[in-house]
Design a protein around this motif. Structure first.
Motif, short mmCIF file in Angstrom:
data_model
loop_
_atom_site.label_atom_id
_atom_site.label_comp_id
_atom_site.label_asym_id
_atom_site.label_seq_id
_atom_site.Cartn_x
_atom_site.Cartn_y
_atom_site.Cartn_z
N TYR A 2 2.67 -2.89 3.75
CA TYR A 2 3.54 -2.56 2.62
C TYR A 2 2.77 -2.63 1.29
CZ TYR A 2 7.06 -3.32 6.20
OH TYR A 2 7.79 -3.27 7.36
N LEU A 6 2.02 0.41 -1.35
CA LEU A 6 2.25 0.28 -2.79
C LEU A 6 1.00 0.59 -3.59
CD1 LEU A 6 4.14 -0.58 -5.08
CD2 LEU A 6 3.39 -2.94 -4.72
N GLU A 9 0.52 4.28 -3.92
CA GLU A 9 1.39 4.88 -4.93
C GLU A 9 0.85 4.63 -6.34
OE1 GLU A 9 5.57 5.08 -4.80
OE2 GLU A 9 5.71 4.23 -2.79
N TYR A 105 9.71 0.18 4.30
CA TYR A 105 9.15 0.20 2.95
C TYR A 105 10.13 0.88 1.99
CZ TYR A 105 5.89 1.29 -0.86
OH TYR A 105 5.28 1.40 -2.07
N LYS A 109 12.00 -0.83 -1.31
CA LYS A 109 11.97 -0.24 -2.65
C LYS A 109 13.39 -0.11 -3.20
CE LYS A 109 9.16 3.01 -3.81
NZ LYS A 109 8.44 4.31 -3.88
#
Length: 490
Positions: A2, A6, A9, A105, A109
């Protein structure tokens, strides 16, 4: 895994060709979130001390009395505003990553989204005051806090499950509006029922577990819903519908302009995103009810502010997203001999028509006072002759495409189309008419103030050809950067 997702991103944000614009947008959003956070804290403090010192009532009872109405409003607003964070996940579906991890995930979020945990910024100060100032039971306050937060998460997960179920949300909104009016006139007392339900979280041990269990069940349901639709060729694909020919014959007499208007009407009838903008524009008609929220909106300056939103809701939601509405085929359209002026005038015609209709529907505000309606009417005239052009001009700087098959909260995901240039253009949209109206009314009266904004609107109409020439020039100068942005984010 995870943390790695992140970090990817974050890298995508840092390496994006539009990093500068995105960074400015993030900074503006940070200021907005900071402002909202401060507002939440002040609201908590205000609610507590107004209840205790002025109303001489139980703060928990006052909160619970109207929370049912707010929970329904929260559900409706989430449906049209909240977006599913799946757009950035799509590229990972072709990688050697299990779908279960991607869905987990996505759920994480959603859980840690500001519009879910942000309510703690209100509830924690409120509960802190209950404990340390009001000497309320600590276990009871903690149960109350847990139960209320569970209601918000229940609303969040239900919103995901109700994806694309417009009728359900419209029904909920209509029912709550009807109950609100009936309660206002004393025919029903839904607030008393609401008070008993939510105050029970504090008074009865274990009652808070009911919303917790409901939130958990709704969360699992949402998880299964996302999991079963987490495919590029299923839940994340563009919707397909059986094609049918629609045409408004009398518009054909206007040539190319009529063709573009026909296309935009089809857009509003068929596109989920455009329908959401249209619905939001309709909801803006009720913005004037803020007049009753306090003395702050009773000034001439702020009445014009209300009037701009009441008559210009569709204009703000639709006009500032030109040409994003056509982003899916905009590069192809630009290879044709498209008469840019007719293309923009078609969008402008829809905006002007919607504004004029809003001015008529706003006649209901005559029940408040004729001065209030005249102020709304004056703002409408300014929207017609000035702001209608400014919204189109702002659209030239929007480089974020729109997925026409989904509203902003759906699997396709949407995005905020505002940037710094758009924010600067909003200054003459909002501040100028408010200042002109207040100043002229102070020296010459409300009739002359209305006439002054009407004169600005009339001047705008008379100069429309010159104004459109300038707007077309701006759109042409932004043409290639817009095409490039639409291609890169498609």
């Amino acid at each position: 895994m995870y943390l790695r997702l992140l970090s990817l991103e974050v890298k995508n944000f840092l390496r994006n060709p539009q990093f500068g614009a995105n960074l400015v947008m993030k900074i503006l959003m940070a200021f907005a979130y900071a402002g909202m956070s401060f507002t939440f804290v002040m609201m908590a403090v205000g609610l507590y001390f107004i209840s205790v010192e002025e109303l001489k009532t139980d703060p928990i009872a006052l909160f619970s009395r109207y929370f049912l109405y707010y929970a329904a409003l929260d559900l409706v607003l989430r449906y049209f505003i909240q977006q599913m964070p799946t757009q950035n996940i799509k590229p990972f579906l072709t990688q050697n990553i299990t779908k279960k991890k991607l869905v987990n995930y996505t759920i994480l979020k959603i859980i840690f989204n500001f519009f879910n945990w942000g309510y703690l910024l209100f509830l924690l100060p409120f509960c802190g005051l209950l404990i340390f100032h009001g000497s309320y039971s600590i276990p009871g306050v903690l149960m109350f806090l847990t139960g209320i937060m569970a209601v918000f998460y229940f609303s969040n997960f239900v919103n995901i499950v109700l994806n694309k179920q417009n009728l359900v949300l419209y029904t909920v909104a209509a029912i709550m509006i009807i109950f609100g009016f009936l309660e206002y006139y004393g025919y029903v007392h839904l607030s008393s029922f609401s008070e008993k339900i939510f105050k029970a979280f504090y008074e009865f041990p274990g009652a808070f577990l009911i919303p917790v269990l409901l939130a958990a069940a709704a969360g699992y349901w949402a998880y299964r819903n996302i999991y079963s639709n987490f495919y590029l060729d299923k839940g994340l694909e563009l919707e397909q519908a059986v094609g049918k020919t629609e045409n408004i014959d009398f518009l054909n007499r206007f040539g190319t302009l009529g063709t573009f208007i026909n296309n935009d009407i089809r857009l509003l009838k068929r596109s989920k995103a455009a329908k959401s903008a249209l619905f939001a524009g309709i909801m803006f008609l009720f913005y004037g009810l803020l007049y009753f929220s306090g003395k702050a909106y009773a000034t001439d300056f702020m009445r014009v502010f209300l009037g701009i939103f009441v008559t210009g809701g569709f204009m703000l939601m639709f006009g500032q997203r030109v040409p994003s509405w056509d982003s899916s085929y905009y590069p192809l359209m630009m290879t044709q001999k498209v008469p840019y002026k007719d293309y923009l005038k078609a969008k402008w015609a829809l905006v002007v028509l919607a504004t004029a209709v809003s001015m008529v529907l706003a006649l209901g505000y005559l029940l408040i006072s004729w001065e209030f309606y005249l102020t709304i009417f004056a703002a409408g005239l300014y929207n017609l002759g000035v702001n209608s052009y400014l919204t189109l001009l702002a659209g030239a700087f929007n480089k974020k495409p729109i997925d026409l098959n989904s509203s902003s909260k759906s699997f396709g995901g949407g995005g905020n189309n505002f940037n710094m240039k758009v924010m600067l253009i909003m200054i003459p949209q909002m501040v100028l008419p408010m200042g002109v109206f207040a100043l002229v009314k102070f020296f010459a009266g409300i009739e002359i103030a209305v006439a002054s904004l009407g004169a600005l609107g009339l001047i705008g109409f008379l100069l429309r050809d010159k104004i459109f020439d300038y707007i077309v020039k701006i759109y042409r100068s932004e043409k290639y950067s817009t095409i490039e942005a639409f291609k890169k984010t498609a």
